[in-house]
Design a protein around this motif. Sequence first.
Motif, PDB file in Angstrom:
ATOM      1  N   ARG A  27      17.590   6.968  34.488  1.00 45.17           N
ATOM      2  CA  ARG A  27      16.584   6.869  35.551  1.00 45.17           C
ATOM      3  C   ARG A  27      15.295   7.494  35.036  1.00 45.17           C
ATOM      4  O   ARG A  27      15.144   8.711  34.977  1.00 45.17           O
ATOM      5  CB  ARG A  27      17.077   7.597  36.806  1.00 45.17           C
ATOM      6  CG  ARG A  27      16.091   7.536  37.965  1.00 45.17           C
ATOM      7  CD  ARG A  27      16.591   8.362  39.130  1.00 45.17           C
ATOM      8  NE  ARG A  27      15.609   8.422  40.205  1.00 45.17           N
ATOM      9  CZ  ARG A  27      15.722   9.224  41.265  1.00 45.17           C
ATOM     10  NH1 ARG A  27      16.777  10.027  41.380  1.00 45.17           N
ATOM     11  NH2 ARG A  27      14.782   9.226  42.180  1.00 45.17           N
ATOM     12  N   ALA A  29      11.058   8.060  35.004  1.00 41.97           N
ATOM     13  CA  ALA A  29      10.067   8.403  36.025  1.00 41.97           C
ATOM     14  C   ALA A  29       9.561   7.137  36.707  1.00 41.97           C
ATOM     15  O   ALA A  29       9.283   6.129  36.055  1.00 41.97           O
ATOM     16  CB  ALA A  29       8.912   9.173  35.391  1.00 41.97           C
ATOM     17  N   GLY A  30       9.453   7.202  38.020  1.00 41.20           N
ATOM     18  CA  GLY A  30       8.972   6.060  38.776  1.00 41.20           C
ATOM     19  C   GLY A  30      10.054   5.126  39.263  1.00 41.20           C
ATOM     20  O   GLY A  30       9.784   4.203  40.036  1.00 41.20           O
ATOM     21  N   MET A  31      11.303   5.322  38.814  1.00 39.35           N
ATOM     22  CA  MET A  31      12.417   4.482  39.243  1.00 39.35           C
ATOM     23  C   MET A  31      13.181   5.177  40.365  1.00 39.35           C
ATOM     24  O   MET A  31      13.460   6.374  40.298  1.00 39.35           O
ATOM     25  CB  MET A  31      13.372   4.207  38.070  1.00 39.35           C
ATOM     26  CG  MET A  31      12.776   3.399  36.950  1.00 39.35           C
ATOM     27  SD  MET A  31      13.953   3.138  35.578  1.00 39.35           S
ATOM     28  CE  MET A  31      15.209   2.138  36.382  1.00 39.35           C
ATOM     29  N   SER A  32      13.527   4.421  41.397  1.00 41.18           N
ATOM     30  CA  SER A  32      14.308   4.992  42.492  1.00 41.18           C
ATOM     31  C   SER A  32      15.778   5.062  42.072  1.00 41.18           C
ATOM     32  O   SER A  32      16.229   4.326  41.184  1.00 41.18           O
ATOM     33  CB  SER A  32      14.178   4.133  43.747  1.00 41.18           C
ATOM     34  OG  SER A  32      14.795   2.871  43.556  1.00 41.18           O
ATOM     35  N   SER A  61      18.743  11.405  34.819  1.00 36.76           N
ATOM     36  CA  SER A  61      17.307  11.369  35.112  1.00 36.76           C
ATOM     37  C   SER A  61      16.538  11.961  33.941  1.00 36.76           C
ATOM     38  O   SER A  61      16.859  13.055  33.464  1.00 36.76           O
ATOM     39  CB  SER A  61      17.008  12.167  36.385  1.00 36.76           C
ATOM     40  OG  SER A  61      17.629  11.561  37.507  1.00 36.76           O
TER      41      SER A  61
END
Length: 435
Positions: A27, A29-32, A61
């Motif tokens: 995951r 940055a910027g991904m849910s 993450s």
Amino acid sequence: MKKEDLLNEEILAERGYYEKAYLVGIRFAGMSREETEEHLDELESLTGTLGAEVAGRELVSLAKPSSRYLVGDGTADRIATLCEELEVDVLIFDDDLTPAQQRLWEKKTSIAVIDRRKVILDIFAARAQTKEAQLQIELARLQYMLPRLKRAWTHLERQRGGGGFIGGAGEAQIEVDRRLVRDRIASVRRELASVRKHRDVMRARRERKPVPTAALVGYTNSGKSSLLNTLTEAHVLEENKLFATLDATTRRIELPNNQEMLLTDTVGFIRKLPHSLIEAFRSTLEEATAADFLLHVVDASHTQALEHVEVTQQVLEELGASDRPMILVLNKADLVEDRELFARFENLGVETVITSTLTRRGIDELCNRIASLLNDKLADLHLRIPASRFDIVSALHRDGEVLEEKYGEDNDVLMHVLYPRRFASKVEQWVVVQR
């Protein structure tokens, strides 16, 4: 066995038959979390298609990828321990690993470590049937393997001489096999060029007979093959698996106005489809660019259906086929309520038809929409050609689709043809009005 054959067999049959897998999704940055979980779900489906059981999975993450393991060293240690405890034989990442990262992971875990790209390549290799598809896959796999050859020959490092000996058998073997792989890449490209030339000749013959063509495109497992079978009464393989269809299949369909059309089923698209595979399958996917129009098939019941539409559009743009006339086919409608369908797809601004191959809902409507699209392409003509104008008869055979031909009382030729509208003015004086 020749050295070249041995290398080809070892490199190209290198695809592992894994039993238990551990999956890692990243995951960034910027991904849910929901988006990343969906990607990992898809990787799990791909792994199942490959024939492996998923023993565990996790999301990591990352603010910034690590050059060594993609993830941080501490996370890498924990994942390696988990793989040992679960007794998995393959660790699969949802994002690309560099050759160096792959080698480090395999050294750390002592098991096979691959990425999403390799999983897709292996599925394609197992399912390709035609000569062209097999060559395309071989080329993509060779290009993937070339920078990773070093790890395939690490066992030869133990054969190096001692003292001041520089290099060794392992290093020499690596260079030999790199050359052999490069030679094989060049050979496959030549074979592909020959196969494509033959296919282009066959396509040119089809185009001389202006039978309209359409291509089924869409996300993998959206129901394209099921729709082809329903529309044409063909028997193309249908499976609830990703990439059930890899080879372009063309079938003839008769529309409600008795007009015939060629309908081609193409390979499905997927998120993170490796660029090398788009390139490798470009000739197969060119059926989409050559078609008069596209049927974009969507699994309307899928929670990520809108994203699937976007992925397909992106690939079509890369292929130069996004400007084709298109009907959006919202398939598998039996699995979702109508009000949900309309709410999700009403703002796409594309002509849509709701279908279900299971219940045959919308199939007649789709055929009628297709027939309407084709009305602007071909003229349906009944002609009476004088016996002295066999040059016109020849032109009709060459440029049109002759549906019926017979001789009249004065040896004139009665013909029923589908003829390009752009040529229709040349024969309008012989048109017979049907009563």
